[in-house]
Design a protein around this motif. Structure first.
Motif, short mmCIF file in Angstrom:
data_model
loop_
_atom_site.label_atom_id
_atom_site.label_comp_id
_atom_site.label_asym_id
_atom_site.label_seq_id
_atom_site.Cartn_x
_atom_site.Cartn_y
_atom_site.Cartn_z
N ASN A 72 0.82 -1.20 0.00
CA ASN A 72 0.00 0.00 0.00
C ASN A 72 0.86 1.25 0.00
N ALA A 73 1.94 1.24 0.79
CA ALA A 73 2.84 2.40 0.81
C ALA A 73 3.44 2.65 -0.56
N THR A 74 3.82 1.55 -1.25
CA THR A 74 4.43 1.69 -2.57
C THR A 74 3.45 2.26 -3.58
N LEU A 75 2.24 1.71 -3.62
CA LEU A 75 1.24 2.21 -4.58
C LEU A 75 0.78 3.62 -4.22
N GLY A 76 0.68 3.89 -2.92
CA GLY A 76 0.30 5.24 -2.51
C GLY A 76 1.35 6.26 -2.89
N ASN A 77 2.62 5.90 -2.71
CA ASN A 77 3.70 6.81 -3.06
C ASN A 77 3.87 6.97 -4.56
N LEU A 78 3.30 6.04 -5.33
CA LEU A 78 3.34 6.20 -6.78
C LEU A 78 2.63 7.48 -7.21
N THR A 79 1.58 7.83 -6.47
CA THR A 79 0.87 9.09 -6.75
C THR A 79 1.79 10.28 -6.56
N GLU A 80 2.47 10.33 -5.39
CA GLU A 80 3.40 11.43 -5.14
C GLU A 80 4.53 11.44 -6.17
N LEU A 81 4.98 10.25 -6.58
CA LEU A 81 6.06 10.17 -7.55
C LEU A 81 5.65 10.73 -8.91
N VAL A 82 4.42 10.41 -9.34
CA VAL A 82 3.93 10.93 -10.62
C VAL A 82 3.82 12.45 -10.57
N ILE A 83 3.28 12.96 -9.49
CA ILE A 83 3.14 14.42 -9.34
C ILE A 83 4.51 15.08 -9.33
N ALA A 84 5.44 14.48 -8.58
CA ALA A 84 6.78 15.06 -8.48
C ALA A 84 7.51 15.01 -9.82
N LEU A 85 7.32 13.93 -10.60
CA LEU A 85 7.97 13.84 -11.91
C LEU A 85 7.46 14.92 -12.85
#
Length: 388
Positions: A72-85
């Motif tokens: 869950n942490a990995t998939l949740g952080n994927l959101t932040e990663l996409v925004i940050a990219l």
């Protein structure tokens, strides 16, 4: 697919999924209606977070709370990663750093504290795996120290130029990624017997089939990322309408909305007396952002960014991240929790939030400007020097 449709029909909260296509339609027809898009994006993220929560619990029921929390942490952080990219490609480096720091503090303090509080209000005393919590808190503290070093050296030694800071940031990024990988090896393979979940007495609902749960996790994560992008694009203009400072928006609001999916899973797990899942999501997400997401963004800035990004954060953000890491280490030392412990952790977060909300905006001073023109323009745009 039938269990998913049944869940949507029976859960009124999931009826808000209708706002997902409404949001994308509104963005296409009127992309300048920032306040409307801000409200619609929040309404769309809430049911997606609830759906992601149910799917994560189904996976955790099959794999165990430790692996479920990590997933869950990995998939949740994927959101932040996409925004940050997206922000990284645009050269908005200060927004990238604000989202990183805000996510670490929000996950460590707000998500963990609220999980303790919500679980404690229903259960007199809750237990969780102390070894797993201490490992995540230790990793988070290590990452915070690594982030502190470039800022401290640059402030203390004026001779340390941008070339030194960039070289140090790349070196630290490689080290942090290596530590993150070794931490996964330690907790999931070589010493996995120490990281099993504590026993729970409360039975949950029947879990979904693993294939359906994993498919839902992947699909909903993509939708959350798309909705979050609309949210970030509209939130700055909407902040003016609602009277919020840019620092408060970047550090608090964006982090709360971006982590909504993880929070729904963590809060639900705490209420069902599965605090291992909640602690794993909160601290696992924070340490993953600090040890993996932030270093990866530094390395990717050499590929997709207009100029290299470093790990030099503004002093206010570093202090808040350091306090959050220390707080997590203190409150997770016993492996037991009650509602008042959650209140104490939330109070630390509310002190930060109140300070940022009341902080008057000001233009960055000459001594706090970033070292490159791209970061300088982003710095002016988001006024993150308010945190100094």
């Amino acid at each position: 697919m039938k269990p998913l449709l049944t869940e949507i029909r029976q859960n009124p909260l999931l009826w808000l999924l209708v706002f997902v296509p409404v949001l994308f339609t509104a963005q296409t027809l009127n992309p300048e209606a920032h306040t409307l898009l801000f409200v619609l994006s929040v309404l769309a993220i809430v049911p997606l977070a609830a759906l992601l929560s149910h799917a994560t619990e189904s996976v955790a029921a099959k794999t165990g709370d430790t692996v479920g929390g990590l997933l869950n942490a990995t998939l949740g952080n994927l959101t932040e990663l996409v925004i940050a990219l997206t922000a990284l490609h645009a050269g908005q480096y200060t927004l990238v750093k604000a989202s990183i720091a805000g996510a670490i503090v929000t996950n460590t303090l707000f998500m963990l504290g609220a999980s303790f509080l919500l679980g404690g209000l229903k259960h007199h005393m809750q237990e969780y795996n102390r070894a797993s919590a201490r490992l995540q808190a230790g990793l988070l503290f290590l990452a915070t120290v690594a982030i502190l070093i470039p800022s401290a050296v640059t402030e203390a030694d004026s001779a340390a130029g941008s070339a030194f800071t960039e070289t140090l940031s790349v070196s630290l990024s490689v080290l942090l990624i290596a530590v993150y990988g070794l931490g996964l090896l330690f907790s999931l393979k070589t010493h996995r017997e120490f990281f099993g979940g504590a026993e729970h007495t409360e039975a949950g609902e029947a879990p979904w089939p693993l294939g359906l749960a994993l498919g839902t996790l992947a699909g909903v994560t993509v939708l959350v990322a798309l909705v979050s992008e609309v949210f970030v694009e509209s939130v700055q203009e909407a902040a003016v309408a609602f009277g919020m400072t840019p620092a408060f928006v970047g550090f608090i609001v964006v982090a709360l909305v971006g982590g909504a999916a993880e929070m729904a899973s963590a809060f639900s797990g705490a209420r069902k007396n599965r605090l291992d899942l909640s602690v794993g999501i909160a601290l696992g997400s924070a340490s993953q952002i600090a040890l993996f997401v932030a270093p990866v963004l530094v390395l990717l800035s050499y590929v997709i960014g207009p100029t290299p990004m470093n790990l030099q954060f503004w002093p206010g953000a570093v202090v808040m991240m350091l306090i959050a890491a220390i707080t997590a280490s203190l409150v997770t030392n016993s492996g037991r929790s009650a509602w008042f412990i959650g209140v104490l952790v939330l109070m630390v977060y509310l002190i930060f939030a109140m300070t940022l909300y009341l902080l008057p905006p000001r233009l960055p001073s000459e001594g706090t400007m970033p070292r490159n023109t791209t970061e300088h323009s982003a710095h002016r745009a988001y006024h993150v020097s308010e945190l100094n």
